[in-house]
Design a protein around this motif. Structure first.
Motif, PDB file in Angstrom:
ATOM      1  N   SER A 116       0.866  -1.166   0.000  1.00 33.10           N
ATOM      2  CA  SER A 116       0.000   0.000   0.000  1.00 33.10           C
ATOM      3  C   SER A 116       0.912   1.228   0.000  1.00 33.10           C
ATOM      4  O   SER A 116       2.016   1.188  -0.560  1.00 33.10           O
ATOM      5  CB  SER A 116      -0.901  -0.074   1.234  1.00 33.10           C
ATOM      6  N   SER A 117       0.528   2.310   0.660  1.00 29.99           N
ATOM      7  CA  SER A 117       1.382   3.498   0.725  1.00 29.99           C
ATOM      8  C   SER A 117       0.999   4.298   1.965  1.00 29.99           C
ATOM      9  O   SER A 117      -0.190   4.389   2.305  1.00 29.99           O
ATOM     10  CB  SER A 117       1.158   4.359  -0.514  1.00 29.99           C
ATOM     11  N   ALA A 118       2.001   4.905   2.611  1.00 30.61           N
ATOM     12  CA  ALA A 118       1.694   5.755   3.771  1.00 30.61           C
ATOM     13  C   ALA A 118       0.852   6.949   3.326  1.00 30.61           C
ATOM     14  O   ALA A 118       0.138   7.549   4.136  1.00 30.61           O
ATOM     15  CB  ALA A 118       2.985   6.225   4.423  1.00 30.61           C
ATOM     16  N   TYR A 143      -5.658  10.806  -7.946  1.00 29.98           N
ATOM     17  CA  TYR A 143      -6.333   9.521  -8.210  1.00 29.98           C
ATOM     18  C   TYR A 143      -5.493   8.354  -7.711  1.00 29.98           C
ATOM     19  O   TYR A 143      -6.015   7.323  -7.307  1.00 29.98           O
ATOM     20  CB  TYR A 143      -6.606   9.336  -9.706  1.00 29.98           C
ATOM     21  N   TYR A 144      -4.172   8.518  -7.782  1.00 34.41           N
ATOM     22  CA  TYR A 144      -3.293   7.453  -7.274  1.00 34.41           C
ATOM     23  C   TYR A 144      -3.648   7.173  -5.814  1.00 34.41           C
ATOM     24  O   TYR A 144      -3.933   6.034  -5.440  1.00 34.41           O
ATOM     25  CB  TYR A 144      -1.824   7.888  -7.417  1.00 34.41           C
ATOM     26  N   THR A 145      -3.642   8.238  -4.983  1.00 35.59           N
ATOM     27  CA  THR A 145      -3.910   8.064  -3.547  1.00 35.59           C
ATOM     28  C   THR A 145      -5.330   7.531  -3.317  1.00 35.59           C
ATOM     29  O   THR A 145      -5.530   6.624  -2.498  1.00 35.59           O
ATOM     30  CB  THR A 145      -3.719   9.410  -2.815  1.00 35.59           C
ATOM     31  N   PRO A 172       4.810   1.733   2.707  1.00 30.08           N
ATOM     32  CA  PRO A 172       6.120   2.413   2.667  1.00 30.08           C
ATOM     33  C   PRO A 172       5.926   3.897   2.344  1.00 30.08           C
ATOM     34  O   PRO A 172       4.820   4.330   2.019  1.00 30.08           O
ATOM     35  CB  PRO A 172       6.850   1.719   1.522  1.00 30.08           C
ATOM     36  N   HIS A 173       7.027   4.649   2.405  1.00 33.38           N
ATOM     37  CA  HIS A 173       6.937   6.058   2.017  1.00 33.38           C
ATOM     38  C   HIS A 173       8.221   6.508   1.333  1.00 33.38           C
ATOM     39  O   HIS A 173       9.309   6.276   1.840  1.00 33.38           O
ATOM     40  CB  HIS A 173       6.685   6.930   3.241  1.00 33.38           C
ATOM     41  N   GLY A 174       8.084   7.147   0.160  1.00 37.45           N
ATOM     42  CA  GLY A 174       9.230   7.704  -0.565  1.00 37.45           C
ATOM     43  C   GLY A 174      10.338   6.684  -0.774  1.00 37.45           C
ATOM     44  O   GLY A 174      11.455   6.847  -0.288  1.00 37.45           O
ATOM     45  N   PRO A 181      12.822   4.253 -10.931  1.00 36.95           N
ATOM     46  CA  PRO A 181      12.572   4.991 -12.184  1.00 36.95           C
ATOM     47  C   PRO A 181      12.038   6.388 -11.944  1.00 36.95           C
ATOM     48  O   PRO A 181      11.753   7.129 -12.875  1.00 36.95           O
ATOM     49  CB  PRO A 181      11.493   4.131 -12.860  1.00 36.95           C
ATOM     50  N   GLN A 182      11.869   6.778 -10.669  1.00 41.29           N
ATOM     51  CA  GLN A 182      11.067   7.947 -10.390  1.00 41.29           C
ATOM     52  C   GLN A 182      11.830   9.059  -9.664  1.00 41.29           C
ATOM     53  O   GLN A 182      12.184  10.073 -10.250  1.00 41.29           O
ATOM     54  CB  GLN A 182       9.904   7.467  -9.531  1.00 41.29           C
ATOM     55  N   LEU A 183      12.081   8.834  -8.366  1.00 49.89           N
ATOM     56  CA  LEU A 183      12.575   9.924  -7.523  1.00 49.89           C
ATOM     57  C   LEU A 183      13.875  10.548  -8.067  1.00 49.89           C
ATOM     58  O   LEU A 183      13.908  11.734  -8.404  1.00 49.89           O
ATOM     59  CB  LEU A 183      12.743   9.399  -6.097  1.00 49.89           C
ATOM     60  N   THR A 295       6.382  20.785 -14.269  1.00 50.82           N
ATOM     61  CA  THR A 295       7.278  20.006 -13.384  1.00 50.82           C
ATOM     62  C   THR A 295       6.768  20.069 -11.952  1.00 50.82           C
ATOM     63  O   THR A 295       6.731  19.065 -11.245  1.00 50.82           O
ATOM     64  CB  THR A 295       8.710  20.606 -13.420  1.00 50.82           C
ATOM     65  N   PHE A 296       6.404  21.297 -11.525  1.00 54.53           N
ATOM     66  CA  PHE A 296       5.965  21.458 -10.138  1.00 54.53           C
ATOM     67  C   PHE A 296       4.441  21.389 -10.063  1.00 54.53           C
ATOM     68  O   PHE A 296       3.748  22.386 -10.149  1.00 54.53           O
ATOM     69  CB  PHE A 296       6.529  22.757  -9.538  1.00 54.53           C
ATOM     70  N   THR A 297       3.933  20.163  -9.960  1.00 53.99           N
ATOM     71  CA  THR A 297       2.485  19.956  -9.831  1.00 53.99           C
ATOM     72  C   THR A 297       2.093  20.291  -8.391  1.00 53.99           C
ATOM     73  O   THR A 297       2.946  20.243  -7.487  1.00 53.99           O
ATOM     74  CB  THR A 297       2.147  18.484 -10.105  1.00 53.99           C
TER      75      THR A 297
HETATM   76  C1  LIG Z   1      10.170  19.044  -6.109  1.00 55.68           C
HETATM   77  C2  LIG Z   1      10.739  17.992  -6.965  1.00 55.68           C
HETATM   78  C3  LIG Z   1      10.804  18.234  -8.432  1.00 55.68           C
HETATM   79  C4  LIG Z   1      11.161  16.876  -6.402  1.00 55.68           C
HETATM   80  C5  LIG Z   1      11.620  15.669  -7.162  1.00 55.68           C
HETATM   81  C6  LIG Z   1      11.401  14.420  -6.378  1.00 55.68           C
HETATM   82  C7  LIG Z   1       9.951  13.924  -6.443  1.00 55.68           C
HETATM   83  C8  LIG Z   1       9.762  13.345  -7.824  1.00 55.68           C
HETATM   84  C9  LIG Z   1       9.724  12.902  -5.320  1.00 55.68           C
HETATM   85  C10 LIG Z   1       9.833  13.560  -3.937  1.00 55.68           C
HETATM   86  C11 LIG Z   1       8.870  12.842  -3.013  1.00 55.68           C
HETATM   87  C12 LIG Z   1       8.454  11.644  -3.805  1.00 55.68           C
HETATM   88  C13 LIG Z   1       7.261  10.828  -3.406  1.00 55.68           C
HETATM   89  C14 LIG Z   1       6.572  10.085  -4.361  1.00 55.68           C
HETATM   90  C15 LIG Z   1       6.943  10.175  -5.822  1.00 55.68           C
HETATM   91  C16 LIG Z   1       8.249  10.935  -6.119  1.00 55.68           C
HETATM   92  C17 LIG Z   1       8.379  12.165  -5.253  1.00 55.68           C
HETATM   93  C18 LIG Z   1       7.214  13.134  -5.504  1.00 55.68           C
HETATM   94  C19 LIG Z   1       5.342   9.291  -4.013  1.00 55.68           C
HETATM   95  C20 LIG Z   1       4.139  10.123  -4.466  1.00 55.68           C
HETATM   96  C21 LIG Z   1       5.317   7.935  -4.744  1.00 55.68           C
HETATM   97  C22 LIG Z   1       4.098   7.114  -4.432  1.00 55.68           C
HETATM   98  C23 LIG Z   1       3.675   7.118  -3.003  1.00 55.68           C
HETATM   99  O1  LIG Z   1       2.989   6.195  -2.599  1.00 55.68           O
HETATM  100  C24 LIG Z   1       4.016   8.258  -2.130  1.00 55.68           C
HETATM  101  C25 LIG Z   1       5.317   8.938  -2.512  1.00 55.68           C
HETATM  102  C26 LIG Z   1       5.584  10.164  -1.660  1.00 55.68           C
HETATM  103  C27 LIG Z   1       6.917  10.779  -1.958  1.00 55.68           C
END
Ligand SMILES: CC(C)=CCC[C@@H](C)[C@H]1CC[C@H]2C3=C(CC[C@]12C)[C@@]1(C)CCC(=O)C[C@@H]1CC3
Ligand SMILES: NC(=O)C1=CN([C@@H]2O[C@H](COP(=O)(O)OP(=O)(O)OC[C@H]3O[C@@H](n4cnc5c(N)ncnc54)[C@H](OP(=O)(O)O)[C@@H]3O)[C@@H](O)[C@H]2O)C=CC1
Length: 345
Positions: A116-118, A143-145, A172-174, A181-183, A295-297
């Motif tokens: 799941s997700s925090a 919608y994800y949450t 989990p969180h972050g 592939p993401q952060l 970029t900054f949603t």
């Molecule tokens: C401000 C900026 C451009 C930051 C870049 C990093 C972000 C892409 C990550 C920072 C915190 C991350 C996060 C998630 C995705 C990637 C970030 C926004 C989740 C939304 C992924 C899915 C989850 O369940 C919760 C995560 C929280 C933190």
């Protein structure tokens, strides 16, 4: 009548096993002597001891063939959180999870562990040391949450000791680590476009980031503690590094480790949030004519400018959880694993 053999407790399936977390989980399960079936919409690697089943988790027949003789299922498939495709999230996270539950019951699976997700309790405002008894977000930020909430309710609600079907959810969180592939890729892309100069807010907001191996450790502990007599049946558990860190310190450590400058200039949180909201509205209104993705949603701004860290006390007490990799070590391994994302590469 043929009697169905009781599936071996060391035979498991990982739904979403081609993804970032899923693949790390598969590798650790193999190390611990499990044989693993991976079910995923794509196959991204090959490993001895792993059988791949390519398919959509909304397809029960395809799932059933992957779950033959399996006693334990990990469900960590989801569309990427950055998408805003409501129908896709509902189809995969809600309808797909119902299908996973039905297939598990039909196949005689005994244990289902959900990733799941925090963020199921996060509404865009501060959460400090949040415990699992916080109510689900009434106004989920996206919608994800929203669909992660519905998914968790479905899985925990399906726990049935009488019928021998036990479920548990890991929140989990972050998550970060090699192959994420993401952060890190989004962070580096933003830095390369010269947009990582600013700190949103005063920079003091603490956030949890969790090294992927700790998330894997939490999943395996949950699976191995899931028994009819255990208190964990039908419950959710926060799994983090248990080292909340100011959001911008974490981002700066990763950026500097990869050779980029750390953000330095402060911008007021409300101003940036308002601008992000305006841009998002514009992108929705102009969608039929021009496609642009800010970029900054609002969601990213909220995550970057608020406190959101969670207590792992319940996981410590019920699962004996303790992070196995510190934040410092996790950041070092992560930075090292992305030579192609280094500045100048
Ligand atoms: C401000 C900026 C451009 C930051 C870049 C990093 C972000 C892409 C990550 C920072 C915190 C991350 C996060 C998630 C995705 C990637 C970030 C926004 C989740 C939304 C992924 C899915 C989850 O369940 C919760 C995560 C929280 C933190
Ligand atoms: N990353 C994070 O910070 C956090 C993640 N989580 C949760 O952890 C889990 C794993 O996330 P993560 O590893 O980062 O994500 P990934 O996108 O890397 O992995 C998910 C996998 O599921 C696959 N998948 C998507 N839709 C389907 C479908 N219909 N049928 C079968 N497989 C499908 C994906 O394929 P494809 O790539 O082709 O879509 C991908 O291989 C998710 O449930 C997520 O919600 C929770 C908290 C934080």
């Amino acid at each position: 009548m043929a009697t169905r053999l009781r599936p071996s407790s060391k035979r498991c399936a990982v739904i979403g096993g081609s993804g970032f977390l899923g693949r790390h989980l598969v590798e650790k399960l193999l190390e611990r002597g499990y044989s693993v079936s991976v079910f995923d919409i794509r196959q991204s690697y090959e490993l001895p001891g792993v059988t791949f089943h390519q398919g959509d988790l909304c397809d029960k027949q395809a799932l059933l063939s992957a779950l033959q003789d399996v006693s334990l299922v990990f469900h960590c498939a989801s569309p990427a959180p950055g998408s805003d495709d409501r129908k896709l999230f509902e189809r995969v996270n809600v309808v797909g999870t119902q299908t996973v539950i039905q297939a598990c019951i039909e196949a005689g699976v005994q244990k289902l562990v959900l990733t799941s997700s925090a963020s199921v309790v996060y509404e865009g405002t501060d959460i400090k040391n949040g415990k699992e008894d916080l109510p689900y977000a009434k106004k989920p930020i996206d919608y994800y949450t929203q669909t992660k909430i519905e998914q968790e309710k479905l899985v925990l609600g399906a726990c049935n000791k009488q019928k021998g079907f036990l479920t548990v959810a890991i929140r989990p969180h972050g998550i970060f680590g090699p192959r994420d592939p993401q952060l890190v890729p989004i962070l580096v892309d933003t830095a390369r476009r010269g947009k990582m100069k600013f700190i949103i807010g005063n920079g003091a907001n603490l956030v949890d980031f969790t090294y992927v191996e700790n998330v894997v450790h939490g999943h395996i502990l949950a699976a191995e503690h899931l028994r009819p007599d255990s208190p964990i049946c039908g419950k959710a558990y926060h799994i983090t590094n248990d080292e909340p860190i100011p959001f911008w310190d974490f981002m700066s450590e990763v950026l500097v480790g990869l050779g980029y400058a750390a953000p330095r200039f402060h911008l007021p949180y409300r101003l940036v949030y308002g601008l992000a909201l305006l841009l998002w509205l514009l992108s929705v209104l102009l969608r039929p004519f021009v496609a642009f993705k800010p970029t900054f949603t609002p969601m990213r701004v909220a995550l970057a400018g608020t406190f959101h860290y969670y207590s792992c006390q319940r996981a410590k007490e019920h699962l004996g959880y303790k992070p196995v990799v510190s934040l410092k070590e996790g950041i070092a391994c992560t930075v090292q694993s992305y030579p192609h994302l280094k500045s100048g590469a």
